[in-house]
Design an enzyme around this catalytic site. Structure first.
Site, short mmCIF file in Angstrom:
data_model
loop_
_atom_site.label_atom_id
_atom_site.label_comp_id
_atom_site.label_asym_id
_atom_site.label_seq_id
_atom_site.Cartn_x
_atom_site.Cartn_y
_atom_site.Cartn_z
N ASP A 50 47.04 -19.61 -13.42
CA ASP A 50 47.49 -19.42 -14.80
C ASP A 50 48.85 -20.06 -15.01
OD1 ASP A 50 47.50 -18.06 -17.47
OD2 ASP A 50 49.13 -16.93 -16.57
N GLU A 122 40.95 -20.66 -13.92
CA GLU A 122 42.35 -20.60 -13.50
C GLU A 122 42.46 -20.50 -11.98
OE1 GLU A 122 44.34 -18.57 -17.47
OE2 GLU A 122 43.79 -17.30 -15.78
#
Length: 236
Positions: A50, A122
């Site tokens: 992320d 992610e």
């Protein structure tokens, strides 16, 4: 008969990246519900990915939109790294068949769950970053997100906010709005509102509420002055 999860060699071809440590990719594809996943699910890689994704996309936006102010870049960044965008990328990678899930999650269709898909996207980015470094992750993200970069799914900003930012950037006072006309019955009124920016002619907007009419007036002025194009609004 229990369905076996395919080995991720084909997925590496889709990603365009060959892992030196393929166990990182396996970890990125492993849901916490998978048998024996304790401590080896994708959650830690998702956390890392992320942050890596945010940095790479921020750099991409900085280079792709050299004339855009910080506020617009921030809105574009939020649009690109949100769950729906990451899930869209994971679907394009076709990660579903490779994900390791618990029996119950697999039977209930969690391979198509957009929240899980976004997390896996992610996690894969985080895995590539650990395996090949920032440049490898940057190549992966640039290839996967390049179409989304110039095609936001939602308006990047509302017209009133955009007009105020533009006026401030010019050193002008905030735009002023005034109701020019109100028509229609009380239960269904229609408003005509004017907007004025210093040294510029007024423009007008119609709406079922004062706020809606103000937004239309601001939008009209932005287009008239060439501040906005269709790309600035995004795609509905």
């Amino acid at each position: 008969m229990t369905r076996r999860t395919p080995q991720p060699e084909k997925l590496q071809e889709t990603l365009g990246y060959r892992f030196a440590r393929p166990e990182l990719l396996v970890e990125a594809l492993t849901h916490v519900s998978a048998p024996g996943a304790s401590g080896q699910s994708y959650q830690r890689l998702e956390f890392l990915g992320d942050r890596v994704l945010g940095l790479i996309v921020a750099e991409m936006l900085y280079q792709a939109f050299p004339g855009s102010p910080e506020g617009e870049l921030s809105r574009r960044l939020a649009e690109l790294v949100r769950r729906e965008s990451c899930a869209e990328v994971a679907i394009a990678w076709d990660v579903g068949p490779y994900m390791k899930l618990g029996a119950g999650e697999a039977q209930s269709g969690e391979r198509r769950n957009h929240t899980i898909l976004a997390d896996v996207c992610e996690a894969i980015i985080g895995a590539v970053f650990l395996d090949g470094g920032y440049e490898a992750a940057k190549v992966l993200v640039a290839q996967a997100f390049k179409e989304l970069l110039h095609a936001p799914r939602r308006p990047l900003r509302d017209p009133k906010s955009a007009l105020q930012e533009w006026a401030q950037g010019k050193g002008f006072p905030p735009p002023t709005y005034a109701v020019v006309e109100q028509t229609g019955p009380d239960h269904a009124p229609k408003f005509r509102v004017s907007v004025k920016v210093k040294d510029h002619n007024s423009d007008f907007g119609l709406g079922a509420s004062k706020r809606a009419a103000e937004q239309e007036a601001a939008r009209s002025l932005l287009f008239r002055e060439g501040v906005w194009t269709q790309e600035d609004q995004g795609n509905d």
